[in-house]
Write an enzyme that holds these catalytic residues in place. Structure first.
Site, PDB file in Angstrom:
ATOM      1  N   LYS A  13       0.824  -1.171  -0.006  1.00  0.00           N
ATOM      2  CA  LYS A  13       0.019  -0.134  -0.186  1.00  0.00           C
ATOM      3  C   LYS A  13       0.879   1.244  -0.046  1.00  0.00           C
ATOM      4  CE  LYS A  13      -1.955  -0.849   4.055  1.00  0.00           C
ATOM      5  NZ  LYS A  13      -1.246  -2.222   4.294  1.00  0.00           N
ATOM      6  N   ARG A  89      -9.817   1.163   8.259  1.00  0.00           N
ATOM      7  CA  ARG A  89      -9.320  -0.283   8.626  1.00  0.00           C
ATOM      8  C   ARG A  89     -10.426  -1.124   9.326  1.00  0.00           C
ATOM      9  NH1 ARG A  89      -3.234   0.866   8.472  1.00  0.00           N
ATOM     10  NH2 ARG A  89      -2.321  -1.022   8.877  1.00  0.00           N
ATOM     11  N   ARG A 128      11.924  -6.069   5.367  1.00  0.00           N
ATOM     12  CA  ARG A 128      11.810  -4.582   5.230  1.00  0.00           C
ATOM     13  C   ARG A 128      12.872  -4.053   6.198  1.00  0.00           C
ATOM     14  NH1 ARG A 128       6.280  -1.640   5.587  1.00  0.00           N
ATOM     15  NH2 ARG A 128       6.266  -2.821   7.307  1.00  0.00           N
ATOM     16  N   ARG A 161      11.508  -1.983  11.205  1.00  0.00           N
ATOM     17  CA  ARG A 161      10.559  -0.718  11.772  1.00  0.00           C
ATOM     18  C   ARG A 161      10.080  -1.538  13.260  1.00  0.00           C
ATOM     19  NH1 ARG A 161       5.373   0.503   7.840  1.00  0.00           N
ATOM     20  NH2 ARG A 161       4.248  -0.677   9.382  1.00  0.00           N
ATOM     21  N   ARG A 172      -0.246  -8.447  13.435  1.00  0.00           N
ATOM     22  CA  ARG A 172      -0.874  -7.469  12.231  1.00  0.00           C
ATOM     23  C   ARG A 172      -1.838  -8.286  11.103  1.00  0.00           C
ATOM     24  NH1 ARG A 172       4.330  -5.130  11.024  1.00  0.00           N
ATOM     25  NH2 ARG A 172       3.450  -4.339   9.160  1.00  0.00           N
TER      26      ARG A 172
HETATM   27  P1  AP5 Z   1       4.982  -1.609   1.842  1.00  0.00           P
HETATM   28  O1  AP5 Z   1       4.803  -0.767   0.784  1.00  0.00           O
HETATM   29  O2  AP5 Z   1       5.700  -0.960   3.093  1.00  0.00           O
HETATM   30  O3  AP5 Z   1       3.434  -2.269   2.243  1.00  0.00           O
HETATM   31  P2  AP5 Z   1       2.328  -1.961   3.216  1.00  0.00           P
HETATM   32  O4  AP5 Z   1       0.935  -2.418   2.620  1.00  0.00           O
HETATM   33  O5  AP5 Z   1       2.451  -0.244   3.290  1.00  0.00           O
HETATM   34  O6  AP5 Z   1       2.943  -2.184   4.605  1.00  0.00           O
HETATM   35  P3  AP5 Z   1       2.685  -1.812   6.019  1.00  0.00           P
HETATM   36  O7  AP5 Z   1       3.522  -2.536   6.854  1.00  0.00           O
HETATM   37  O8  AP5 Z   1       3.340  -0.261   6.260  1.00  0.00           O
HETATM   38  O9  AP5 Z   1       1.391  -1.906   6.402  1.00  0.00           O
HETATM   39  P4  AP5 Z   1       0.603  -1.736   7.527  1.00  0.00           P
HETATM   40  O10 AP5 Z   1      -0.669  -1.766   7.210  1.00  0.00           O
HETATM   41  O11 AP5 Z   1       1.134  -2.977   8.528  1.00  0.00           O
HETATM   42  O12 AP5 Z   1       1.283  -0.412   8.314  1.00  0.00           O
HETATM   43  P5  AP5 Z   1       0.578   0.951   8.592  1.00  0.00           P
HETATM   44  O13 AP5 Z   1       2.034   1.770   8.600  1.00  0.00           O
HETATM   45  O14 AP5 Z   1      -0.509   1.286   7.776  1.00  0.00           O
HETATM   46  O15 AP5 Z   1       5.766  -2.645   1.353  1.00  0.00           O
HETATM   47  C1  AP5 Z   1       6.140  -3.795   2.510  1.00  0.00           C
HETATM   48  C2  AP5 Z   1       7.732  -4.119   1.909  1.00  0.00           C
HETATM   49  O16 AP5 Z   1       7.494  -5.020   0.717  1.00  0.00           O
HETATM   50  C3  AP5 Z   1       8.524  -3.117   1.608  1.00  0.00           C
HETATM   51  O17 AP5 Z   1       9.958  -3.541   2.061  1.00  0.00           O
HETATM   52  C4  AP5 Z   1       8.732  -2.943   0.265  1.00  0.00           C
HETATM   53  O18 AP5 Z   1       9.802  -2.598  -0.352  1.00  0.00           O
HETATM   54  C5  AP5 Z   1       8.206  -4.409  -0.234  1.00  0.00           C
HETATM   55  N1  AP5 Z   1       7.402  -4.360  -1.572  1.00  0.00           N
HETATM   56  C6  AP5 Z   1       6.232  -3.477  -1.799  1.00  0.00           C
HETATM   57  N2  AP5 Z   1       5.699  -3.816  -2.794  1.00  0.00           N
HETATM   58  C7  AP5 Z   1       6.462  -5.036  -3.403  1.00  0.00           C
HETATM   59  C8  AP5 Z   1       6.501  -5.646  -4.515  1.00  0.00           C
HETATM   60  N3  AP5 Z   1       5.564  -5.388  -5.597  1.00  0.00           N
HETATM   61  N4  AP5 Z   1       7.334  -6.516  -4.772  1.00  0.00           N
HETATM   62  C9  AP5 Z   1       8.476  -6.771  -3.909  1.00  0.00           C
HETATM   63  N5  AP5 Z   1       8.479  -5.992  -2.692  1.00  0.00           N
HETATM   64  C10 AP5 Z   1       7.461  -5.032  -2.547  1.00  0.00           C
HETATM   65  O19 AP5 Z   1       0.134   1.056  10.070  1.00  0.00           O
HETATM   66  C11 AP5 Z   1       1.080   0.437  11.069  1.00  0.00           C
HETATM   67  C12 AP5 Z   1       0.200   0.671  12.442  1.00  0.00           C
HETATM   68  O20 AP5 Z   1      -0.523   2.027  12.577  1.00  0.00           O
HETATM   69  C13 AP5 Z   1      -1.092  -0.499  12.525  1.00  0.00           C
HETATM   70  O21 AP5 Z   1      -0.660  -1.525  12.646  1.00  0.00           O
HETATM   71  C14 AP5 Z   1      -1.850   0.347  13.391  1.00  0.00           C
HETATM   72  O22 AP5 Z   1      -1.545   0.097  14.776  1.00  0.00           O
HETATM   73  C15 AP5 Z   1      -1.851   1.773  13.082  1.00  0.00           C
HETATM   74  N6  AP5 Z   1      -2.749   2.381  12.107  1.00  0.00           N
HETATM   75  C16 AP5 Z   1      -2.354   2.770  11.125  1.00  0.00           C
HETATM   76  N7  AP5 Z   1      -3.697   2.862  10.475  1.00  0.00           N
HETATM   77  C17 AP5 Z   1      -4.621   2.790  11.210  1.00  0.00           C
HETATM   78  C18 AP5 Z   1      -6.191   2.811  11.237  1.00  0.00           C
HETATM   79  N8  AP5 Z   1      -6.617   3.191  10.175  1.00  0.00           N
HETATM   80  N9  AP5 Z   1      -6.750   2.253  12.134  1.00  0.00           N
HETATM   81  C19 AP5 Z   1      -6.343   1.982  13.297  1.00  0.00           C
HETATM   82  N10 AP5 Z   1      -4.867   1.563  13.666  1.00  0.00           N
HETATM   83  C20 AP5 Z   1      -4.071   2.081  12.523  1.00  0.00           C
END
Ligand code: AP5
Length: 227
Positions: A13, A89, A128, A161, A172
């Protein structure tokens, strides 16, 4: 263009939203990034959400909804549009977003969902890393640095991270399955959902999304450069 990006942790994402925001000239709003920045800056919000984010739990809806509503109300979102990355979410978050957008007469254009198998998600998340100094992202499997453990740009140490421990990743993914997956049906029923295979190479995914949004694929070269 007003977009929502759905997908499990590690589905890409953040990667795709960053490229699409540049391609489409819209604001990129990542709730996870807002929380990480606040934790780093030791703000009151950061202190409130640290425990949730680092253990892989969701931050309470009331906190997240207020932050997103405030951000969406700013001029850049109103005039140019936005891409929401990591929000909504839960179904209550999605309902609150609908209510807010309806009141502001800013309907969503599309909801993009990245689908990736669990074993690939695990490999992406455990691989990552980011630079502790300049914060550039790497992946030891998919996007390795030239020198192991060191940033190509500034030589800083590459670190995990805080929520990328195996325990937190597993939590997660479980939380995602229980609380976020229902959004698939929520947006399908509203005829807004477009599903994309997120297991392909980064630029190929961007191209597919742009095609599905009816945007010129010529911009794929720009997307490739941005990666
Ligand atoms: P990346 O692009 O970072 O993937 P992502 O889906 O953004 O993964 P996240 O781990 O950031 O998602 P998340 O939902 O757990 O975290 P968030 O920050 O939103 O890619 C991941 C890896 O794969 C990278 O190394 C990248 O280089 C690689 N990659 C990407 N695409 C690729 C491809 N096509 N091929 C190969 N490699 C690839 O949330 C963090 C925390 O915040 C949550 O756990 C929660 O506690 C809180 N939070 C955030 N939003 C909310 C909400 N709306 N409600 C409640 N809590 C929330």
């Amino acid at each position: 263009m007003r977009l929502v990006m759905l997908g499990s942790p590690g589905s890409g994402k953040g990667t795709q939203a960053a490229v699409l925001a540049r391609e489409l000239s819209v604001a990129h709003i990542s709730t996870g990034e807002i929380f990480r920045q606040n934790i780093k800056d030791r703000t009151e919000l950061g202190m409130k959400v640290k425990q949730y984010t680092e253990t892989g739990e969701l931050v309470p809806d009331s906190i997240v909804i207020a932050i997103v509503a405030d951000r969406l109300g700013r001029d850049d979102c109103r005039t140019a549009g936005f891409i929401l990355d990591g929000f909504p979410r839960t179904v209550p978050q999605a309902a609150a977003l609908d209510e807010w957008l309806e009141k502001e007469e800013m309907p969503l254009s599309r909801v993009l969902e990245l689908r990736v198998e669990r074993d690939i998600l695990m490999r992406r998340l455990t691989g990552r890393r980011h630079c502790a100094i300049c914060r550039i992202d790497y992946n030891i499997v998919f996007k390795p640095p030239r020198t192991e453990g060191r940033c190509d740009k500034c030589g800083g140490a590459l670190v995990l991270r805080a929520d990328d421990s195996e325990e937190s990743i597993a939590r997660r993914l479980d939380v995602d399955a229980a609380k976020t997956r229902p959004l698939h049906q929520y947006y399908e029923e509203k005829n807004l959902l477009t599903t994309v295979d997120g297991s392909k190479e980064v630029t190929a995914i961007t191209v597919e999304i742009l095609e599905k949004l009816g945007r010129s694929v010529a911009s794929a070269s720009a997307a490739g450069r941005a990666n």
